[in-house]
Design a protein around this motif. Structure first.
Motif, short mmCIF file in Angstrom:
data_model
loop_
_atom_site.label_atom_id
_atom_site.label_comp_id
_atom_site.label_asym_id
_atom_site.label_seq_id
_atom_site.Cartn_x
_atom_site.Cartn_y
_atom_site.Cartn_z
N PRO A 84 0.82 -1.22 0.00
CA PRO A 84 0.00 0.00 0.00
C PRO A 84 0.85 1.27 0.00
N GLU A 85 0.33 2.30 -0.62
CA GLU A 85 0.98 3.61 -0.54
C GLU A 85 0.95 4.12 0.90
N PRO A 86 1.91 4.98 1.28
CA PRO A 86 1.98 5.45 2.67
C PRO A 86 0.68 6.04 3.19
N THR A 87 -0.01 6.84 2.37
CA THR A 87 -1.27 7.44 2.82
C THR A 87 -2.33 6.37 3.07
N VAL A 88 -2.40 5.41 2.17
CA VAL A 88 -3.35 4.31 2.35
C VAL A 88 -2.96 3.48 3.57
N ALA A 89 -1.67 3.25 3.75
CA ALA A 89 -1.19 2.47 4.89
C ALA A 89 -1.59 3.13 6.20
#
Length: 308
Positions: free
Chosen positions: A173-178
């Motif tokens: 996952p992308e950092p924001t999604v994570a």
């Protein structure tokens, strides 16, 4: 599932300022997990008089039956693994509280998907293995959230060892999604704990309700809705822990957050395996319980030092 991958996502690509912090946190987590696992294993081995009872046979049957029902509902009917497992667990509890927990365990086996090469035959075989593990482990790690899912995961691993399942892979996952997934996990664990303990509906109902709501509401609501539903369901297994194991909302919030971090780090691994989410929750509960236990041992020492 890789500890190194978890560390990289939690303390590298996710933007933490100092890799040393990640190393320290991982060391504390590893020590905490090892401490609790060793203690619980020792206590389980000390249990006298293990024997298979009629209830054990009923439990094993519930595991074995719930798995193919869940798989059929998930894959053939198209409900998806989160909704299918939550429905089977909730219905099983309403039909018979005695066998609700083992049926819920079996539903986690049934969350296996074609992404891991799962078919009905593989699920049935994994369910039989998980049923045996469920009975053999009846004196071990009771009260920890995620134990049922870990039992299911062992069943799937047993079938994978003979070529019946092969884990898929997925993207990181992308950092924001994570970050959103970690937040969702913390909320999912606390919501389950409130339903289970504070409102006295019990762990199966608490987890199943959270999973069912997340599985229905999140996919159409969020861009990464399937992942949000999965991580909320994952954390709901941590929320099934008893107050003796995870005492209170603060520790449960921590357990949910840890489950979210491990979920993010484990995203590329064992895709399509039943019981993966429960194993993540089980790890989070062991780590949290270990941190709390070690904290109680360290705190008096610090207090003595301060008071002289």
């Amino acid at each position: 599932m890789s500890v190194a991958a978890t560390a990289g996502l939690a303390f590298g690509t996710a933007g933490a300022p100092d890799p040393l912090i990640g190393a320290v946190v991982l060391a504390v987590a590893a020590v905490s997990l090892g401490y609790v696992a060793a203690k619980e294993t020792r206590d389980a081995l000390r249990t006298d008089g293990f024997r298979v009872t009629r209830t054990d046979l009923g439990n094993a049957a519930a595991v074995a039956v719930a798995a193919p029902v869940t798989y059929t509902l998930s894959v053939t009917v198209g409900a998806g693994p989160v909704v299918a497992s939550a429905l089977v667990g909730l219905c099983a509890h309403l039909l018979t509280e005695t066998y609700g927990a083992p049926a819920y365990c079996g539903s986690f086996v049934g969350m296996a998907t074609p992404a891991a090469g799962a078919d009905l035959g593989a699920v049935v075989a994994a369910a039989l293995a998980a049923a045996a593990v469920f009975v053999l482990a009846k004196h071990a790690f009771n009260g920890f959230g995620g134990k049922l899912g870990t039992t299911a995961f062992v069943g799937c691993l047993s079938v994978a060892a003979f070529g019946g399942l092969a884990p898929g892979t997925g993207p990181v996952p992308e950092p924001t999604v994570a970050a959103g997934l970690v937040a969702a996990a913390a909320l999912g664990a606390v919501a389950t704990y409130l339903l289970s303990v504070r409102l006295d509906h019990g762990p199966v109902v608490g987890s199943a309700v959270v999973g069912l709501v997340a599985g229905v509401v999140c996919p159409p609501l969020f861009a990464a809705g399937d992942a949000v539903a999965a991580v909320a369901f994952c954390a709901s297994f941590a929320g099934m822990a008893t107050p003796e194991r995870i005492p209170g909302l603060g520790p449960m919030l921590l357990a949910g957050g840890v489950a979210g971090i491990v979920f993010v780090g484990a995203t590329p691994y064992f895709v399509g395996f039943g019981g993966k989410l429960g194993t993540i929750a089980f790890t989070a509960c062991l780590v949290t319980a270990g941190v709390l236990s070690l904290g109680r041992h360290v705190a008096p020492v610090g207090g003595d030092a301060v008071t002289g």
